[in-house]
Structures are given as C-alpha cells and as structure tokens.
Design a protein around this motif. Structure first.
Motif, PDB file in Angstrom:
ATOM      1  N   TYR A  72       0.861  -1.191   0.000  1.00 32.23           N
ATOM      2  CA  TYR A  72       0.000   0.000   0.000  1.00 32.23           C
ATOM      3  C   TYR A  72       0.893   1.236   0.000  1.00 32.23           C
ATOM      4  O   TYR A  72       1.857   1.318   0.784  1.00 32.23           O
ATOM      5  N   TYR A  73       0.561   2.197  -0.865  1.00 28.53           N
ATOM      6  CA  TYR A  73       1.334   3.427  -1.010  1.00 28.53           C
ATOM      7  C   TYR A  73       0.418   4.603  -0.686  1.00 28.53           C
ATOM      8  O   TYR A  73      -0.620   4.790  -1.343  1.00 28.53           O
ATOM      9  N   VAL A  74       0.779   5.386   0.311  1.00 29.14           N
ATOM     10  CA  VAL A  74      -0.097   6.443   0.810  1.00 29.14           C
ATOM     11  C   VAL A  74       0.438   7.811   0.411  1.00 29.14           C
ATOM     12  O   VAL A  74       1.566   8.177   0.745  1.00 29.14           O
ATOM     13  N   PHE A  75      -0.389   8.563  -0.283  1.00 28.28           N
ATOM     14  CA  PHE A  75      -0.103   9.929  -0.722  1.00 28.28           C
ATOM     15  C   PHE A  75      -0.870  10.873   0.201  1.00 28.28           C
ATOM     16  O   PHE A  75      -2.091  10.787   0.309  1.00 28.28           O
ATOM     17  N   GLU A  76      -0.153  11.773   0.883  1.00 30.18           N
ATOM     18  CA  GLU A  76      -0.780  12.730   1.800  1.00 30.18           C
ATOM     19  C   GLU A  76      -0.476  14.158   1.333  1.00 30.18           C
ATOM     20  O   GLU A  76       0.440  14.803   1.853  1.00 30.18           O
ATOM     21  N   PRO A  77      -1.237  14.656   0.356  1.00 29.88           N
ATOM     22  CA  PRO A  77      -0.988  16.000  -0.172  1.00 29.88           C
ATOM     23  C   PRO A  77      -1.387  17.081   0.826  1.00 29.88           C
ATOM     24  O   PRO A  77      -2.020  16.799   1.849  1.00 29.88           O
ATOM     25  N   VAL A  78      -1.026  18.315   0.515  1.00 27.61           N
ATOM     26  CA  VAL A  78      -1.399  19.448   1.379  1.00 27.61           C
ATOM     27  C   VAL A  78      -2.901  19.540   1.490  1.00 27.61           C
ATOM     28  O   VAL A  78      -3.451  19.775   2.570  1.00 27.61           O
ATOM     29  N   GLN A  79      -3.599  19.360   0.379  1.00 27.68           N
ATOM     30  CA  GLN A  79      -5.060  19.346   0.412  1.00 27.68           C
ATOM     31  C   GLN A  79      -5.593  18.560  -0.777  1.00 27.68           C
ATOM     32  O   GLN A  79      -4.920  18.401  -1.791  1.00 27.68           O
ATOM     33  N   ILE A  80      -6.815  18.050  -0.613  1.00 33.71           N
ATOM     34  CA  ILE A  80      -7.533  17.394  -1.689  1.00 33.71           C
ATOM     35  C   ILE A  80      -8.840  18.156  -1.890  1.00 33.71           C
ATOM     36  O   ILE A  80      -9.550  18.431  -0.916  1.00 33.71           O
ATOM     37  N   GLN A  81      -9.153  18.503  -3.129  1.00 37.09           N
ATOM     38  CA  GLN A  81     -10.358  19.275  -3.432  1.00 37.09           C
ATOM     39  C   GLN A  81     -11.616  18.534  -2.974  1.00 37.09           C
ATOM     40  O   GLN A  81     -11.675  17.306  -2.973  1.00 37.09           O
TER      41      GLN A  81
END
Length: 354
Positions: free
Chosen positions: A268-277
């Motif tokens: 599992y690869y987790v992407f945690e961006p600054v924000q998601i629309q």
C-alpha cells in the motif's frame, strides 16, 4: 418546283428547331432560347464545393453554379475574372457534437465507453449518428488507422491495441434539415497496457470532514504482491489529483516517494498531499508504465483537460464525503471494485475493512 418547296420547308423547320427549345411546353416564348415549363418540378443547377468549382477549366462568362461548402450555400456566376455570389439563402445549419469523450481503463480486455452531446440550432432530431474508434502509435496520432468494426459507443480493447493510443470520433447526423455535421474527435489517450497493469489500483481515500481545515486527507494505491515482488521502478507509477472546476491537474506524485507498507498479498502506497479538493466534482488518476490505469471522480464526472487523463471522461465512484464526515473516515474499495463509505475509521496503509 416541288423539290424547291421541300427544301424551303426543311430550312424553316431547322431554323425553328435550333432557335428555340421548349421543355414541358410546345410553345416556347419568342424571347427565350430555352423555355422550361413545369408545375411539379424545378430547375436544378450543378451543385459543387469550392474545389470542384475551381477545377472547372476556362469557365465561360455567365456560367452558373450552386456552391455548397460546409454550411455555406450560394448561387454564383462567373463574371469573366472570378466567381461572384448572386444570392445566399438562409440555410439550415448542420448538427454538431460537443463534449465528446470516453471513459474506461486503458488495458487490454477493458471496455471503453464514449459519450457526447448532440446539438442542432433548428432542433432537428438526431438520427443514426456515425461512430468510429481510431488507433495510433502515439498521442499525436502518428500512423493513425481506423479500427475496423469499431463503430459503436462501446469498444473492447484487444491485444492489437497493446502499446497503442486510442481516439473516438462522432459525426452527428439529423433526421431532417441539413443532415450531416462534421466529425468531432477526442484527443488520443494511452498507451494501452496489458492485463498485468491491473495489479495497481486506487484503493482508498479521504477528502472532506467536519471542522476546518480538513484533516487526515490521503490517497492510497494498492499494488498486488508482497514487498519482494513489487515493480523495480516505482517512479513509473503516478497519482494525479484533478480539479473538476477547470478539469486540470493540481498535484501529482510518484509511488517511489510515498509511504509504503506491505502484507503477504499487497503493498500500500499512501499519498498525503497538502489538500484534496472537496468535489462537485473532482478526481484522481492512477497511471503506470503503459499509461493511464484508472481515472475516478467523486460527486460527478468531468473530462480531464491535461495530464495523463487528458481527454478521458472520469468514472464516478458513486459515494462521497461531506463537511459532516468523521475526520477518521474514508472511502474504501472492495475486492470486487465497489466503493463504500467507511464512516468512522480508515485503513490507511493496510487492507481495507469493507
């Protein structure tokens, strides 16, 4: 004497025959070389487009034609030096196709589904519009070929499409008025991958919750296989976030830069961006070595304007979050591919619970 009379009669008849011609009348008008009379039919001029008209060798002054060039229709005469328009009647405009796009996974065996909007200024109804799928070697359409038999809104990718790029075109046709419009095409999308590309999928994400700002936002990608069987170059797999308001990408990351956890079956690869629309709508695309794998959206659908999903219509997952969602909740995907709401607990970095 009789011979002389016969000769005079023949000369008079010959002069009369060649001086006036009547079609539909036995008494052509004295002022006309040609008199056509009918109450059931009209006089039809030669109809041609500009290329055909310009191909007339040495047109005579006064030569008449009826020009049909796209939506333009005009009566024209050659004035000795060029073609001059006499009259252009108000014409019925041809139908048009807008919002032409297609959706589906770009993998061999997957079904692509095309859609479009039919429009006609005179409200002429649609009738048997023409559909066609195309194949090319790259996104610019190099070595384009028509896919034989691919003339429906749906098309199943075959092994021949492996590594190729796909486009869809529609020629709108109306039942009345000006019948056939111009073909409208999507951009080429690809490259088409093989079934092995399906080892990667979007697995879980969270984008909206109670309170401000939103917290715990993430996107999780799942790849089949334990740690030792993962792709050698994870940088070839990319997560791209799309804003549905302008259909453009606003954040992207490759899997080699994401947090990785594995069990015996998957990583599992987790992407945690600054924000998601927060939707209405927005989307997420996953791409791999062979191009786009999946393009999902939430709270509606849209066609991407750029990036790996350019020209592709998103697939709505059918569930969503709101500003009343628990901060620890998420949207999870089942083993069969169905998305559901996990109301109070996410499984970020681990097997889904639903």
């Amino acid at each position: 004497m009789n011979r002389l009379r016969l000769l005079i009669i023949l000369l008079v008849c010959s002069y009369t025959a060649f001086s006036q011609v009547g079609i539909g009348t036995t008494t052509p008008d004295d002022s006309a070389i040609l008199d056509i009379s009918s109450t059931t039919q009209g006089f039809l001029l030669p109809r041609m487009n500009e290329v055909q008209r310009n191909g007339i060798a040495n047109p005579a002054t006064g030569l008449l034609i009826y020009l049909i060039e796209g939506t333009q229709q005009c009566l024209q005469v050659y004035n000795g030096s060029g073609w001059e328009t006499i009259y252009c009647p108000t014409t019925n405009t041809v139908p048009v196709a807008t919002n032409v796009s297609f959706s589906g996974s770009l993998n061999v065996g997957a079904v692509l589904s095309a859609s479009y909007t039919y429009q006609d200024a005179e409200l002429d109804i649609e009738n048997n519009s023409i559909y066609q799928w195309y194949r090319a070697d790259d996104a610019s359409g190099a070595n384009e070929v028509v896919i034989t038999g691919a003339t429906n809104l749906a098309y199943t990718l075959t092994s021949t499409d492996d590594g190729k790029y796909i486009s869809f075109g529609v020629t709108p046709t109306s039942a009345t008025g000006a019948l056939t419009g111009l073909e409208v095409r999507t951009n080429y999308a690809g490259a088409v991958g093989t079934a092995s590309a399906s080892i990667a999928r979007l697995n879980e994400f969270h984008y909206d919750n109670t309170g401000s700002p939103d917290v715990n936002e993430f996107v999780e990608v799942r790849l089949t296989g334990n740690l030792g069987s993962q792709p050698a170059d994870l940088s070839l797999y990319t997560v791209t976030l799309y804003n549905g308001n302008n259909q453009s990408s606003y954040d992207t990351e490759t899997l080699n830069n994401l947090t990785q956890t594995c069990d015996g079956l998957y990583c599992y690869y987790v992407f945690e961006p600054v924000q998601i629309q927060n939707g209405t709508p927005d989307g997420i695309a996953l791409s791999g070595p062979s191009g786009l794998i999946e393009f999902f959206s939430y709270e509606g659908t849209f066609t991407a304007a750029d990036g790996i999903a350019s020209g592709i219509l998103s697939t709505d997952i059918g569930v969503s979050e709101t500003n009343a969602t628990d901060p620890d909740g998420s949207l999870e995907r089942s083993s069969s591919g169905v998305w559901s709401v996990s109301a109070t607990a996410n499984t970020k970095g681990a097997a889904n619970s639903l």
